[in-house]
Design an enzyme around this catalytic site. Structure first.
Site, PDB file in Angstrom:
ATOM      1  N   HIS A  61       0.880  -0.675   0.076  1.00  0.00           N
ATOM      2  CA  HIS A  61      -0.198  -0.124  -0.133  1.00  0.00           C
ATOM      3  C   HIS A  61       0.748   0.892  -0.189  1.00  0.00           C
ATOM      4  O   HIS A  61       1.093   1.656   0.969  1.00  0.00           O
ATOM      5  CB  HIS A  61      -0.898   0.243   1.153  1.00  0.00           C
ATOM      6  N   HIS A  63       1.251   5.068  -2.233  1.00  0.00           N
ATOM      7  CA  HIS A  63       0.605   6.144  -2.732  1.00  0.00           C
ATOM      8  C   HIS A  63       1.842   6.824  -4.314  1.00  0.00           C
ATOM      9  O   HIS A  63       2.689   7.865  -3.814  1.00  0.00           O
ATOM     10  CB  HIS A  63       0.163   7.066  -2.620  1.00  0.00           C
ATOM     11  N   GLN A 156      -9.169   9.492  -4.314  1.00  0.00           N
ATOM     12  CA  GLN A 156      -9.161  10.084  -3.963  1.00  0.00           C
ATOM     13  C   GLN A 156      -9.754  11.612  -2.480  1.00  0.00           C
ATOM     14  O   GLN A 156     -10.684  11.641  -1.869  1.00  0.00           O
ATOM     15  CB  GLN A 156      -7.717  11.432  -3.833  1.00  0.00           C
ATOM     16  N   HIS A 214      -9.733   2.471   1.007  1.00  0.00           N
ATOM     17  CA  HIS A 214      -9.513   2.642   2.055  1.00  0.00           C
ATOM     18  C   HIS A 214     -10.697   2.980   3.473  1.00  0.00           C
ATOM     19  O   HIS A 214     -11.691   3.274   2.645  1.00  0.00           O
ATOM     20  CB  HIS A 214      -9.146   4.503   1.755  1.00  0.00           C
TER      21      HIS A 214
HETATM   22  N1  17E Z   1      -4.610   9.451   1.402  1.00  0.00           N
HETATM   23  C1  17E Z   1      -5.468   9.158   1.513  1.00  0.00           C
HETATM   24  O1  17E Z   1      -7.023   9.003   1.487  1.00  0.00           O
HETATM   25  N2  17E Z   1      -4.979   7.919   2.862  1.00  0.00           N
HETATM   26  C2  17E Z   1      -3.521   8.300   3.523  1.00  0.00           C
HETATM   27  N3  17E Z   1      -3.020   7.964   3.933  1.00  0.00           N
HETATM   28  C3  17E Z   1      -3.251   8.826   2.071  1.00  0.00           C
HETATM   29  C4  17E Z   1      -3.314   9.354   1.059  1.00  0.00           C
HETATM   30  C5  17E Z   1      -1.861   9.117   2.225  1.00  0.00           C
HETATM   31 FE   FE2 Z   2      -3.366   4.767   1.616  1.00  0.00          FE
END
Ligand code: 17E
Ligand code: FE2
Length: 419
Positions: A61, A63, A156, A214
């Protein structure tokens, strides 16, 4: 590229006593034999030096589209997930194809230098131009000699809460994303969140894709999208192909609710990904004292027979300014944060960055066994305990029978002059 290896000798293996030789032919392990004593490596043999040899590490995991952008155009000062998303939206507007390919490739090389050969990256698709996604599809091809890369279509800014969110997800899958993502706790309402999970599960099922959501990355104990994801996975008989990432809210759920939840989790057989360094940093931000860790129930999930792996999540991006590619650092922090420094946990801890990651990524041919691709790492230490104490980078990374990375053993003690 070096000559293909015929064998790795003087190797220790987890769960087996003594030294072993791993013979290799046509890119694959062919035999594992026990040695009665150390041997001298012959030509085209790699000497593991009596160190532990494990399957190649897995970063499940990360990004990569945001990697190495920390401070651009501004720093996340509050340290919250939400300010990170705002900073990233500003940086996202400046993306170009080369910008993404350069940073992602640089990061993957850093990972490879730390023995990682399998990576799952989330890529933000809440961008009408899908610039990052298109760049990452190129990166997947260009780096295939040293990394197996899975790409998650990650919304996102939400599927329900972002203009044309559903169309962008569908387009990302059409273009070649491997995995369907989601972010229900960030959607505007609970209904949007639950609907988005049901919708993304149908999308994945229809297109025969994996899922990695997520899920509940928030300290709100009312954030209960994991139960929706698990129920859908159970209904579609899809659990081994579905990963729940973060699930931080589980660290805030009450025990009575968790007891009910775990029954469903076990039935659905979901995979779990926990990002300890990241969530120690991002969570607990709305607490005074006592401050929560914001990490999911890792030992309890493991004890329930579920697969949990650790990931880095970020490497110098709007959410997290640190990170160096060394998964042993992530593992060390995770074991601390999850109260997992009992010796029986330490002895099995490397599973959190190897086998359990393979289960989460649904890898079909992973591990050190005859017939499997000859992919492994030689670590600096003879036991998981020694390896964790040192956190030294891998001595070698072997991919399909060829040495991808090799470095001299670090001996920090030898550099010390004691007077
Ligand atoms: N985007 C998100 O929603 N949560 C995260 N921990 C990262 C990006 C790194
Ligand atoms: Fe993440």
């Amino acid at each position: 590229m070096t000559e293909p290896l015929n064998a790795i000798v003087n190797a220790r293996l987890t769960g087996r006593d003594g030294l072993h030789s791993l013979t290799i032919n046509n890119d694959r392990f062919t035999e594992i034999t026990v040695q009665t004593s150390p041997v001298t490596a012959k030509a085209n043999e790699l000497d593991a030096g009596e160190n532990l040899v494990t399957p190649a590490f897995i970063e499940p995991h990360i990004h990569l589209d945001a990697a190495l952008t920390a401070g651009e155009p501004r720093w996340n000062q509050s340290g919250t997930l939400f300010e990170g998303i705002e900073c990233w939206a500003e940086r996202k507007a400046l993306l170009s194809h080369e910008d993404v390919t350069n940073r992602a490739t640089q990061t993957l090389k850093l990972f490879a230098a730390h023995g990682i050969q399998y990576v799952r990256t989330h890529v933000d698709v809440t961008d009408p131009s899908l610039t990052a996604l298109k760049a990452m599809l190129d990166v997947r091809e260009q780096t295939a000699s040293f990394i197996d890369l899975q790409i998650v279509a990650f919304p996102q800014e939400g599927i329900w809460s972002f203009p044309n969110g559903r169309e962008l997800m569908e387009e990302a899958i059409r273009l070649g994303a491997d995995v369907v993502g989601g972010i229900p706790h960030f959607e505007f309402t609970r209904d949007y969140g639950a609907d988005s999970v049901r919708w993304l599960m149908e999308l994945a099922h229809k297109h025969d894709r994996l899922v990695d959501v997520h899920c509940d990355e928030i300290d709100d104990p009312e954030s209960r999208f994991l139960e929706v994801l698990a129920a859908e996975a159970l209904r579609l008989d899809y659990g081994s192909r579905v990963a729940a990432s973060h699930t931080c809210a589980m660290g805030s759920y009450n025990d009575a609710y968790c007891s009910r939840l775990f029954r469903l989790l076990k039935k659905s057989n979901l995979r779990f990904l926990s990002m300890p360094t990241e969530n120690l940093h991002l969570q607990g931000r709305f607490d005074s004292y006592p401050k929560r860790r914001g990490i999911t129930r890792v030992p309890e999930l493991l004890d329930a027979g579920l697969k949990v792996a650790f990931g880095q999540d970020s490497i110098r991006d709007p959410w997290y300014p640190m990170g160096n590619g060394n998964l042993l650092r992530t593992l060390d922090v995770g074991l601390h944060a999850c109260h997992m420094l009992g010796m029986s946990r330490i002895e099995r801890s490397l599973e959190l960055i190897t086998d359990n990651g393979a289960a989460a990524l649904d890898l079909k041919e992973y591990g050190i066994a005859p017939g499997r691709p000859a992919r492994c790492v030689v670590l600096q230490g003879q036991t998981p305990y020694e390896i964790l104490l040192g956190q030294r980078p891998v001595l070698a990374s072997v991919r399909d029978g060829k040495v991808l990375v090799q470095r001299a053993a670090a001996q920090p003690e030898a550099d010390l002059i004691l007077t």
